[in-house]
Design an enzyme around this catalytic site. Structure first.
Site, PDB file in Angstrom:
ATOM      1  N   ASP A 261       0.820  -1.213   0.000  1.00  0.00           N
ATOM      2  CA  ASP A 261       0.000   0.000   0.000  1.00  0.00           C
ATOM      3  C   ASP A 261       0.859   1.269   0.000  1.00  0.00           C
ATOM      4  O   ASP A 261       0.485   2.266  -0.612  1.00  0.00           O
ATOM      5  CB  ASP A 261      -0.913  -0.011   1.240  1.00  0.00           C
ATOM      6  CG  ASP A 261      -1.863   1.167   1.268  1.00  0.00           C
ATOM      7  OD1 ASP A 261      -2.558   1.373   0.256  1.00  0.00           O
ATOM      8  OD2 ASP A 261      -1.908   1.890   2.288  1.00  0.00           O
ATOM      9  N   HIS A 266       4.767   5.055  -2.663  1.00  0.00           N
ATOM     10  CA  HIS A 266       5.145   6.361  -2.118  1.00  0.00           C
ATOM     11  C   HIS A 266       6.570   6.396  -1.543  1.00  0.00           C
ATOM     12  O   HIS A 266       7.336   7.305  -1.818  1.00  0.00           O
ATOM     13  CB  HIS A 266       4.152   6.794  -1.041  1.00  0.00           C
ATOM     14  CG  HIS A 266       2.711   6.674  -1.467  1.00  0.00           C
ATOM     15  ND1 HIS A 266       2.293   6.955  -2.740  1.00  0.00           N
ATOM     16  CD2 HIS A 266       1.595   6.312  -0.789  1.00  0.00           C
ATOM     17  CE1 HIS A 266       0.976   6.770  -2.826  1.00  0.00           C
ATOM     18  NE2 HIS A 266       0.536   6.365  -1.658  1.00  0.00           N
TER      19      HIS A 266
HETATM   20  C1  BG6 Z   1      -2.704   5.956  -0.195  1.00  0.00           C
HETATM   21  C2  BG6 Z   1      -2.817   4.737   0.652  1.00  0.00           C
HETATM   22  O1  BG6 Z   1      -2.051   5.670  -1.399  1.00  0.00           O
HETATM   23  O2  BG6 Z   1      -1.970   6.966   0.490  1.00  0.00           O
HETATM   24  C3  BG6 Z   1      -3.435   5.061   1.995  1.00  0.00           C
HETATM   25  O3  BG6 Z   1      -3.590   3.753  -0.001  1.00  0.00           O
HETATM   26  C4  BG6 Z   1      -2.710   6.205   2.660  1.00  0.00           C
HETATM   27  O4  BG6 Z   1      -3.443   3.913   2.838  1.00  0.00           O
HETATM   28  C5  BG6 Z   1      -2.565   7.380   1.709  1.00  0.00           C
HETATM   29  O5  BG6 Z   1      -3.435   6.582   3.820  1.00  0.00           O
HETATM   30  C6  BG6 Z   1      -1.681   8.467   2.304  1.00  0.00           C
HETATM   31  O6  BG6 Z   1      -1.725   9.608   1.498  1.00  0.00           O
HETATM   32  P1  BG6 Z   1      -1.528  11.076   2.115  1.00  0.00           P
HETATM   33  O7  BG6 Z   1      -1.571  11.967   0.926  1.00  0.00           O
HETATM   34  O8  BG6 Z   1      -2.652  11.289   3.080  1.00  0.00           O
HETATM   35  O9  BG6 Z   1      -0.201  11.061   2.806  1.00  0.00           O
END
Ligand code: BG6
Length: 520
Positions: A261, A266
């Site tokens: 995930d 990321h």
């Molecule tokens: C998403 C995930 O890609 O990114 C989530 O699936 C996560 O689990 C989210 O909470 C976090 O994104 P941000 O922009 O809130 O840091």
């Protein structure tokens, strides 16, 4: 956009108001879903208000539920109220924006729905609106292939050829596959009907202003770039902390875990921007080429390396900011004996000339005490011969922290002499904050990404080899984990910074995690 911000960027010769120039139609598949209501429509609305949409455009929401143009628009208007990044929605602007919105009811798996979509597009007044098309797949990944097949069969999607006057692009939401093999199959499938340059794989972290600033910071500042290597840097920590648990996404999480995930996309994206070599130009292929090279240089995750370098964790009940939270195993749609990771910490080595021997520690987890993402670069200590005689001196190594969100900014830590007659030192900080410098200009990641997709620039999207390289790393880790159950040192209380095993990971190297701090 705040006027002040516009002026500052213009003065710096920067393109604040990048604009998608060519008229086009955006077809959103999954128009009744969460992403459309929370992110896509608000982003398009803000682009419109900021004058960044093309002069002429249409947005078609495609979904199965029965709705009229009017009822869908009303829903979108209501969700804008909730999710808009500005306090007030300008009613007049919304109305003129909404005049471009329409709803297309249809089953994604039926050809007839696409034929009707084609008829609808044919009624638009210009060739561009009929044929410059962004297909945004905000739907279950299991349907990506089907939709693209149907678009091809109804001749709405054409494989791009040199000299083509019109273009079609496919924007694909994550997850892009669930392992290397499925990602490859999906890539092969999409690329049957479109070229790589037509596929825009989203990682919304790349739409974040501060993530884009990593390259600007590194490659436009001699004082930092000169030090950005193994000679000067001792180690790097990347933390992406989240205070949310898995909430209603238990079913999805049981399949994905944090490694798929968050880490596959990321975290590895942030890492590649921190570690990449300077690209020869800012062209999409040059930038992405360097990012892939960095990912490919990550030392292979053999079973032995995973045992020493990767920690997974799972939260049990606890409190986050005074709010009590269930344990993961008690969450809805979660196996009460689940071993799925809600936290991952890794130590990676990038085996190239720049980074040889420098550990990169990455961690991310749900139900941590603070929502904050940071890259912390710790420099080597000075040879402490001069002040060593003063045994009580607390000399800290220099560090640069890039705070990605929230309270976006960059700080540099160094030692300063405490004023007075004795030689005493204290770490002090130089700080740049986006807010104080640029005002409250915080566009949502999706605004930038939609704009780039309309403008046809793939720099902020993930290329085929990038997504596949990242999956290889994650697959190796998951294979090494196998079915091993979690051990006691891998559980953490909701509201803590993670399991003991993650502390050990750094303690074994004589380091500690530097936890992000709340805004002052
Ligand atoms: C998403 C995930 O890609 O990114 C989530 O699936 C996560 O689990 C989210 O909470 C976090 O994104 P941000 O922009 O809130 O840091």
């Amino acid at each position: 956009m705040a006027e002040e911000m516009k002026t500052k960027l213009a003065a710096a010769g920067l393109e604040a108001n990048r604009k998608a120039d060519e008229p086009c139609t955006i077809v959103i598949f999954g128009a009744s879903g969460d992403l459309t209501a929370r992110k896509l429509i608000p982003a398009l609305y803000h682009l419109y208000v900021d004058g960044q949409m093309p002069e002429s455009f249409r947005v078609v929401g495609f979904a199965r539920r029965d709705k009229t143009d009017e009822s869908w628009c009303n829903e979108m208007r209501e969700s804008l109220e909730k999710y808009s990044r500005t306090k007030n929605v300008d009613e007049k602007k919304w109305n003129s924006f909404a005049a471009n919105l329409s709803y297309h009811q249809g089953d994604l798996t039926e050809a007839e729905a696409y034929t009707r979509l084609g008829d609808r597009l044919q009624r638009y007044e210009s060739e561009e609106l009929k044929r410059n098309l962004v297909f945004y797949l905000a739907i279950s990944p299991s349907l990506f292939g089907e939709v693209v097949d149907q678009l091809h069969a109804t001749q709405l999607l054409h494989r791009w050829e040199e000299g083509d006057e019109y273009w079609q692009r496919v924007v694909v939401e994550k997850p892009f596959g669930h392992d290397l093999q499925s990602a490859k199959l999906l890539n092969n499938h999409l690329l049957r009907h479109a070229r790589e340059r037509q596929i825009f794989r989203i990682d919304h972290y790349l739409g974040k202003e501060t993530v884009q600033n990593i390259m600007m910071f590194r490659f436009s500042n001699a004082i930092f770039e000169q030090l950005w290597n193994r000679e000067a840097i001792e180690h790097v920590q990347i933390t992406v902390g989240e205070t949310v648990g898995v909430g209603s996404r238990g079913g999805y999480f049981e399949e994905s875990g944090t490694i798929r995930d968050m880490v596959q996309n990321h975290l590895l994206q942030i890492l590649s921007l921190v570690a990449m070599e300077p690209p020869p130009s800012l062209a999409a292929e040059d930038v992405r080429g360097e990012k892939v090279k960095a990912l490919k240089s990550i030392r292979a995750m053999t079973k032995e390396n995973v045992a020493k370098q990767v920690v997974r964790g799972q939260y049990f009940a606890g409190t986050v900011n005074g709010e009590s939270r269930k344990g993961y195993r008690q969450e809805e749609k979660v196996d009460p004996e689940s071993n799925v990771d809600t936290y991952v910490a890794l130590k990676l080595f990038i085996d190239n000339w720049r980074w040889s021997g420098v550990p990169f520690y990455l961690r991310t987890g749900k139900n941590l005490p603070l929502r904050a993402s940071e890259v912390r670069v710790q420099f080597r200590p000075t040879p402490n011969v001069l002040f060593a005689a003063k045994g009580d001196l607390d000399l800290m190594p220099n560090a640069i922290t890039l705070r990605l969100q929230p309270d976006e900014g960059i700080s540099l830590r160094f030692n300063g002499k405490v004023p007075g007659n004795s030689i005493t030192s204290r770490p002090v900080r130089m700080h740049f904050g986006y807010d104080s410098e640029f005002g409250a200009y915080t566009p949502e990641a999706y605004e930038r990404l939609l704009l780039e997709a309309m403008a046809g620039d793939s720099t902020l999207f993930i290329r085929r080899d990038e997504v596949e390289t990242a999956w290889q790393i994650v697959d190796d880790i998951r294979a090494a984990w196998g079915d091993e159950p979690l051990t006691n040192r891998e559980f953490y209380a909701a509201g803590s910074w993670g399991p003991m095993a993650a502390e050990d990971l750094l303690a074994n190297d004589q380091y500690v995690w530097h936890d992000p701090q709340p805004a002052k």
